[in-house]
Structure formats: structure tokens, C-alpha cells
Design a protein around this motif. Structure first.
Motif, PDB file in Angstrom:
ATOM      1  N   ARG A 134      71.761 -26.660  46.112  1.00 46.69           N
ATOM      2  CA  ARG A 134      72.605 -26.345  47.272  1.00 46.69           C
ATOM      3  C   ARG A 134      74.090 -26.298  46.929  1.00 46.69           C
ATOM      4  O   ARG A 134      74.918 -26.056  47.802  1.00 46.69           O
ATOM      5  N   HIS A 135      74.403 -26.555  45.663  1.00 47.90           N
ATOM      6  CA  HIS A 135      75.802 -26.551  45.235  1.00 47.90           C
ATOM      7  C   HIS A 135      75.924 -25.853  43.880  1.00 47.90           C
ATOM      8  O   HIS A 135      76.217 -26.489  42.862  1.00 47.90           O
ATOM      9  N   PRO A 136      75.687 -24.553  43.848  1.00 45.26           N
ATOM     10  CA  PRO A 136      75.779 -23.831  42.574  1.00 45.26           C
ATOM     11  C   PRO A 136      77.194 -23.917  42.005  1.00 45.26           C
ATOM     12  O   PRO A 136      78.182 -23.895  42.748  1.00 45.26           O
ATOM     13  N   ALA A 137      77.259 -24.050  40.685  1.00 44.24           N
ATOM     14  CA  ALA A 137      78.562 -24.176  40.025  1.00 44.24           C
ATOM     15  C   ALA A 137      78.467 -23.655  38.604  1.00 44.24           C
ATOM     16  O   ALA A 137      77.373 -23.542  38.032  1.00 44.24           O
ATOM     17  N   ARG A 138      79.626 -23.341  38.032  1.00 49.13           N
ATOM     18  CA  ARG A 138      79.651 -22.900  36.637  1.00 49.13           C
ATOM     19  C   ARG A 138      79.404 -24.065  35.695  1.00 49.13           C
ATOM     20  O   ARG A 138      78.790 -23.915  34.649  1.00 49.13           O
ATOM     21  N   LYS A 139      79.909 -25.255  36.093  1.00 49.24           N
ATOM     22  CA  LYS A 139      79.801 -26.420  35.227  1.00 49.24           C
ATOM     23  C   LYS A 139      79.459 -27.658  36.060  1.00 49.24           C
ATOM     24  O   LYS A 139      79.981 -27.849  37.156  1.00 49.24           O
ATOM     25  N   PHE A 140      78.557 -28.500  35.506  1.00 46.43           N
ATOM     26  CA  PHE A 140      78.128 -29.718  36.191  1.00 46.43           C
ATOM     27  C   PHE A 140      78.455 -30.940  35.339  1.00 46.43           C
ATOM     28  O   PHE A 140      78.480 -30.876  34.104  1.00 46.43           O
ATOM     29  N   LEU A 141      78.646 -32.068  36.029  1.00 48.02           N
ATOM     30  CA  LEU A 141      78.752 -33.370  35.371  1.00 48.02           C
ATOM     31  C   LEU A 141      77.775 -34.296  36.080  1.00 48.02           C
ATOM     32  O   LEU A 141      77.914 -34.559  37.281  1.00 48.02           O
TER      33      LEU A 141
END
Length: 393
Positions: A134-141
Motif C-alpha cells: 500500500r506504500h510503493p516506493a523506489r527505496k525501502f528501509l
């Protein structure tokens, strides 16, 4: 993630030969609430993973990071407990949870000592909003501690098995190197994906004669070394309440934007604390929903007039008063009525009771089945009275 699930379903016929043909119908706990344990795997000295299948062949559809609620009969008492799904949605024929044995923990010890292949359990869900889908992003931590690794493991497995070389930094904290859950699998994922990196932080070395990793605790300087660009990442955190509190303070100290922060916890106190902090900062993207921002230039709406209703507990012969804007569970606790409850967020189903008469406004988060609602069941933690009530308790 639904698109990714569809992609996986189209290829599962060749990757899982034991299930030739089309995928079975979707499993739905509202119509088929029993699952059978098909495998138990020892992860560490005090952690086990339990795998389940539906008695009639069914496919599990969920978002990585969501949880299920187990309804267990232990010593003549029905107990509900929420456990995050540790398996990814890319393995639709089975679903797994990973449980740490807690000293004195009634449910975790019962699961470790009694649940084995062939055992049946009643399950509710999947539910929850803590998911990268539900929170697409280019980069995750991903930041986890202890058994809080499970939802982030489900997310990592999903990205890995879909062949998405997503930019993910996974930082896991544990007591000792031997307490790191999924250590070998995380190393495997990192070896298969260029942009997936892991870092383990252990409080102490323990029984190991040597440990090449970091000892101590996660700090802001250490996080900057592991993920120099952490300010640009979407952060997902899960672990014990003190750990998550420390992470929030650490990120705040580093100037992190809370709009990119997501946390999983079944602790009502923790959720309330985070919600209050986010509301103060005027952040709309809250932990389990959206907090409305203050609108400048508009006078606040007048407080509604609260009506008082009687709530009668038929079996205990107790009667309390509950306001129309108050949850029944809160009113009962204030009046000294002892009732079973766990998450207090409408998720786990622990406070489920039969409503003999009366009407409530109930806003739950997946902790009750529609057929149960149709039968007159309610969750007291998220129900406000609209009339006088009689509860079968």
C-alpha cells in the motif's frame, strides 16, 4: 501487490508440480475458518515457524505484512492471538506464522509444545494495513527487532520471489547472533539481489567465539553508516515497544519525515502514542488509518451531546453506564468489570461477545466475521451504544 499476485498465479502451474491445473478457490475465513498444520520448522533455539493449509484445497490471498488471528482452546479457555504472516503471498497454497517462545507466555508455549502437523486451528483474517503493497516506493528501509522480523520477512520474500530487485536495506536487531531469525535466508536473498542489503546488530556476542557484525544497539550514526540515504526511504518498523520508541526518536533526531514511516504493533498504548505524535506534527498518514489535518480558518465543530445508556451483563448480573461516544469495553473497565481483551483495536477478536438486545455502532478492523455479526456478535472494544444493551457475559 495484487498485480504481482496475479503474475505469480499465472506461473504457479509450472513452479509447483504438486498443484497441476488452475489455482484453487480463494480461502475465506468467513466461510471456512479451520486450517491444518502441515509443517513445523525450528528457526532458532526458541523460535518456530508453523505452516498451514486449508482442509479443502484453497489459495491464500493477502498482502505481505498482514496478520491472522488464531482462536485457540487452551485449558478450557478460548484465547485469541494475532500473529503476523511470515510467508509471502507468492506461495498461495500455504500460510505460515513464526512464533517466539515467551517465558510464561500461555499461547506461545502452548503452540511450541502442542501444535504439530495434523493439528487443526481456527483462524480469522488475514487483516492489517502494515504492508509495503500500500506504500510503493523506489527505496525501502526495513527495521526490525526480535520476532518483529516476521512482517518484514514476508515483504522481503515477496519482492525476492517476484524477481523484483527492489532497493531494500534490512536492518535487524537481536540479543545475540544465535537469536537472529531467518539469518541464512536473508543472506541468500541478499546474494541473489543486487539491491537488497542486510545488516545485523546484536546486543552481545553470546555463545559465539567470534562475531564479524556489529554489537550494541542501533544508533543514528550507525544507521547513517548502514543506509546513508535513509531520509529518502520508506521506513517499515516492527519489534518490541521500547525498540520502536527508540527508532522513532532516532529518526526524529535525524530529521526523518514521518509521512514515510510505518509501524506495526498490537499494543494500544504504542498506537495511541504514535497517533498523538503524528497528529501534533500534522501528519496525515497515520499508523492505522488517516488522521485529519487541522484546517485553518474554520471553527471547530461543537462537541456532540452525549447520551447515557445502560449496559447489562446477563451472566455476571452487572450493570454499568456507557456514553454514546464511549466504547463499551472502556466503560466496563472504568466500572471495574473484568472482560477479556487484547488489541483493543477491533483486530484480534478477543472481546467478542453475543449482544442479547440493543444496538451498537461498531467499527472493527477485521476481528470479526460477517456471519458472526449476522448472528448478533459484537466486539466491545470498538462498539459504541446506540440504545440500552444486554450482553451475554
Amino acid at each position: 501487490m495484487m498485480r504481482d499476485q496475479a503474475v505469480f498465479q499465472s506461473t504457479s502451474r509450472v513452479t509447483q508440480p504438486q498443484f497441476w491445473g488452475a489455482l484453487p478457490a480463494r480461502w475465506d475465513s468467513d466461510t471456512d475458518d479451520t486450517l491444518v498444520c502441515c509443517h513445523v520448522r525450528q528457526e532458532t533455539h526458541d523460535v518456530k515457524s508453523f505452516f498451514f493449509r486449508a482442509p479443502a484445497e484453497r489459495a491464500f490471498v493477502f498482502e505481505p505484512g498482514q496478520f491472522i488471528t488464531l482462536e485457540l482452546d487452551i485449558d478450557g479457555e478460548t484465547i485469541n492471538r494475532c500473529y503476523t504472516i511470515s510467508s509471502p503471498p507468492t506461495r498461495p497454497h500455504t500460510i505460515s506464522i513464526t512464533v517466539k517462545r515467551v517465558p510464561g507466555g500461555k499461547v506461545s508455549n502452548w503452540l511450541h509444545d502442542n501444535l504439530q502437523p495434523g493439528s487443526s486451528v481456527r483462524v480469522l483474517g488475514p487483516s492489517g494495513e502494515f504492508t509495503c503493497a500500500r506504500h510503493p516506493a523506489r527505496k525501502f528501509l526495513f527495521l526490525s527487532a526480535g520476532s518483529g522480523v516476521t512482517p518484514l520477512m514476508s515483504m522481503s520474500r515477496a519482492h525476492h520471489e517476484l524477481g523484483e530487485d527492489s532497493d531494500i536495506v534490512f536492518v535487524h536487531s537481536a540479543r545475540t547472533p544465535d537469536d537472529i531469525i531467518f539469518a541464512r535466508e536473508l543472506d541468500l536473498i541478499a546474494s541473489n539481489q543486487t539491491n537488497f542489503r542486510t545488516a545485523f546488530v546484536c546486543e552481545r556476542v553470546g555463545a559465539r567465539t567470534s562475531w564479524p557484525g556489529v554489537t550494541g544497539f542501533l544508533t543514528l550514526p550507525l544507521l547513517k553508516l548502514i543506509a546513508p540515504d535513509f531520509l529518502e526511504r520508506e521506513v517499515f518498523t516492527c519489534g518490541p515497544a521500547p525498540y520502536m520508541k527508540a527508532v522513532r526518536h532516532l529518526l526524529d533526531e535525524g530529521g526523518f519525515d514521518r509521512k514515510q514511516y510505518h509501524e506495526e504493533s498490537f499494543s494500544f498504548e504504542t498506537i495511541s502514542e504514535v497517533a498523538a505524535q503524528l497528529a501534533t506534527a500534522h501528519v496525515a498518514d497515520a499508523l492505522h488509518g488517516t488522521l485529519s489535518e487541522n484546517v485553518v480558518g474554520f471553527a471547530p465543530a461543537p462537541a456532540p451531546v452525549e447520551t447515557k445508556f445502560k449496559v447489562s451483563f446477563a451472566k455476571s448480573n452487572r450493570e454499568i453506564e456507557c456514553g454514546s461516544g464511549q466504547h463499551v469495553l472502556d466503560a466496563a473497565k472504568k466500572a471495574g468489570v473484568r472482560l477479556a481483551a487484547s488489541c483493543t483495536q477491533g483486530m484480534c477478536g478477543t472481546c467478542k461477545v453475543k449482544l442479547v438486545s440493543g444496538e451498537v455502532e461498531m467499527k472493527h478492523a477485521g476481528g470479526i466475521r460477517q456471519r458472526e455479526i449476522d448472528q448478533g456478535m459484537v466486539l466491545l472494544c470498538c462498539s459504541k451504544p446506540k440504545t440500552d444493551l444486554v450482553v451475554d457475559k
